[in-house]
Design a protein around this motif. Structure first.
Motif, PDB file in Angstrom:
ATOM      1  N   GLU A 205       0.847  -1.199   0.000  1.00  0.00           N
ATOM      2  CA  GLU A 205       0.000   0.000   0.000  1.00  0.00           C
ATOM      3  C   GLU A 205       0.884   1.251   0.000  1.00  0.00           C
ATOM      4  O   GLU A 205       0.619   2.217  -0.737  1.00  0.00           O
ATOM      5  CB  GLU A 205      -0.904  -0.024   1.228  1.00  0.00           C
ATOM      6  N   ILE A 208       2.211   1.966  -3.455  1.00  0.00           N
ATOM      7  CA  ILE A 208       1.223   2.624  -4.313  1.00  0.00           C
ATOM      8  C   ILE A 208       1.219   4.128  -4.040  1.00  0.00           C
ATOM      9  O   ILE A 208       1.194   4.942  -4.970  1.00  0.00           O
ATOM     10  CB  ILE A 208      -0.174   2.016  -4.097  1.00  0.00           C
ATOM     11  N   CYS A 212       2.161   7.201  -6.638  1.00  0.00           N
ATOM     12  CA  CYS A 212       1.236   8.322  -6.848  1.00  0.00           C
ATOM     13  C   CYS A 212       1.909   9.657  -6.551  1.00  0.00           C
ATOM     14  O   CYS A 212       1.695  10.651  -7.265  1.00  0.00           O
ATOM     15  CB  CYS A 212      -0.002   8.145  -5.971  1.00  0.00           C
ATOM     16  N   LEU A 251      -9.241   5.749  -2.380  1.00  0.00           N
ATOM     17  CA  LEU A 251      -8.818   4.465  -2.922  1.00  0.00           C
ATOM     18  C   LEU A 251      -9.884   3.376  -2.885  1.00  0.00           C
ATOM     19  O   LEU A 251      -9.599   2.220  -3.169  1.00  0.00           O
ATOM     20  CB  LEU A 251      -7.572   3.957  -2.182  1.00  0.00           C
ATOM     21  N   SER A 254     -11.538   1.647  -8.190  1.00  0.00           N
ATOM     22  CA  SER A 254     -10.615   2.067  -9.243  1.00  0.00           C
ATOM     23  C   SER A 254     -11.069   3.364  -9.884  1.00  0.00           C
ATOM     24  O   SER A 254     -10.244   4.218 -10.236  1.00  0.00           O
ATOM     25  CB  SER A 254     -10.498   0.957 -10.302  1.00  0.00           C
ATOM     26  N   PHE A 257     -10.273   6.219  -7.463  1.00  0.00           N
ATOM     27  CA  PHE A 257      -8.820   6.351  -7.404  1.00  0.00           C
ATOM     28  C   PHE A 257      -8.302   7.078  -8.643  1.00  0.00           C
ATOM     29  O   PHE A 257      -7.472   7.989  -8.553  1.00  0.00           O
ATOM     30  CB  PHE A 257      -8.199   4.965  -7.283  1.00  0.00           C
ATOM     31  N   HIS A 283      -3.298  -1.098  -7.587  1.00  0.00           N
ATOM     32  CA  HIS A 283      -4.490  -0.792  -6.787  1.00  0.00           C
ATOM     33  C   HIS A 283      -5.557  -1.861  -6.967  1.00  0.00           C
ATOM     34  O   HIS A 283      -6.144  -2.338  -5.987  1.00  0.00           O
ATOM     35  CB  HIS A 283      -5.033   0.579  -7.187  1.00  0.00           C
TER      36      HIS A 283
END
Length: 372
Positions: A205, A208, A212, A251, A254, A257, A283
């Motif tokens: 996590e 990710i 980002c 999140l 999808s 996100f 994700h």
């Protein structure tokens, strides 16, 4: 310089000087970084394709207090004169130095997102091997703890460093896990001081979030800084509880996100949508995996629907009826038993992108053939 001097110059090492929390009895602390790094070196030191920080020396720093006395450099020196029972209640830190190889360079020195993806993959291969073979969970995946380096042949690799927050999972106590990590890359479990067991999924996590962050602000961190309305800025500009709330909102699916976070990636950072696609696929694999039951998907708590009571049940009664409790599904808890399976899938996703990135980098480095 002499041959011996040249060898010394070429064999560079990294020296880390820190004052971490410690157990007063050094041998009783299974999470001491020196101990963890020695375990990693002993178990994985000669594993092909796994790039590790190799400890050369390390331990607590000692100082000469007098001509005859040598003492450990710890905060206890500041508590001299206090009663022993009072000293035991005060925070304890010990001065520590660790010498490791190889010497890496920061992520901001990378030239493209393709180099970044290659480096991230190597770092997560290291993460997976250290966890599966040494039982050590890193718990602080962040931009400063992943470095790039070139091997003797000039090939680019990634290195996962800094095991200050790592734990020996076999020795991990059963108390509520602590809050550890680096903003804005901390997992929701960490931010909420959750009692849910920490697993490799917390670190995935964090990866990710790191992708980002770089996709939005650039490898050098200079893009998009003038835009005050970016939702991702809430990951650092709030208290921990608010950040966790925002991450759950950003999140959950999808679609959300992509709309809240990915659509704000800077076009000059990720012109061919490599980081965009990687973040989206990671994700989906972690939070909305189709192989997982509905209760294990998403980030927002799902409350089970209550069946409406019948007319008979609604009728007045002479005795008190206790209020019913609506059970709540915490997807993070539901995913804990799936951590190994999901981590393997996540690594496969990252590998597919790293293989393509290496191919593109190889094509870019090939010399042009002059026209005949």
């Amino acid at each position: 310089p002499s041959t011996a001097a040249q060898a010394t110059i070429q064999n560079k090492v990294f020296i880390k000087d820190a004052w971490p929390h410690f157990e007063r009895d050094a041998d009783a602390d299974p999470c001491d970084e020196v101990h963890l790094l020695r375990t990693i070196k002993a178990e994985l030191g000669h594993t092909p394709g796994v790039y590790l920080p190799m400890i050369e020396a390390g331990g607590r720093v000692c100082i000469r207090a007098s001509r005859t006395d040598i003492i450990e450099d710890t905060t206890d020196r500041l508590y001299e004169g206090l009663p022993a029972n009072k000293v035991k209640e005060l925070p304890f830190r010990a001065h520590k130095r660790i010498i490791t190889t190889p010497v890496g360079r920061p992520l901001h020195t990378l030239k493209s997102v393709y180099e970044l993806i290659v480096v991230l993959y190597d770092a997560m291969v290291c993460h997976a091997q250290v966890l599966s073979r040494c039982g050590i969970l890193h718990r602080d995946i962040s931009e400063n703890n992943i470095l790039a380096f070139e091997d003797e042949g000039g090939d680019l690799h990634g290195l996962l460093i800094d095991y200050d927050s790592a734990v020996d999972t076999a020795a991990e106590h059963q108390a509520q896990p602590d809050c550890t990590g680096t903003l804005p890359f901390m997992s929701i479990n960490n931010l909420e001081y959750s009692s849910v067991k920490r697993t490799a999924l917390d670190d995935w996590e964090s990866l990710i979030y790191l992708i980002c962050w770089i996709g939005t602000f650039g490898i050098d961190g200079r893009q998009n800084q003038e835009d005050e309305n970016l939702p991702i800025k809430g990951w650092v500009e709030s208290d921990l509880g608010k950040i966790a709330y925002l991450k759950r909102a950003h999140l959950d699916t999808s679609v959300i996100f992509e709309f809240q976070i990915l659509d704000n990636f800077h076009p000059e950072v990720d012109p061919e949508y490599a980081l965009f696609g990687l973040a989206l696929d990671l994700h989906k694999t972690l939070f909305n995996n189709e192989q997982c039951e509905e209760a294990a998907r998403g980030t927002v708590f799902k409350r089970q629907k209550q069946r409406q009571p019948s007319l008979l049940q609604r009728a007045p009664r002479t005795h008190q009826i206790p209020a019913s409790v609506v059970p709540t599904n915490n997807q993070f808890a539901v995913r804990v038993p799936l951590a190994g399976k999901l981590s393997d899938e996540l690594l496969k996703v990252l590998k597919s992108y790293a293989d393509e990135a290496r191919k593109l980098l190889s094509q870019q480095s090939e010399p042009e053939v002059p026209a005949t």
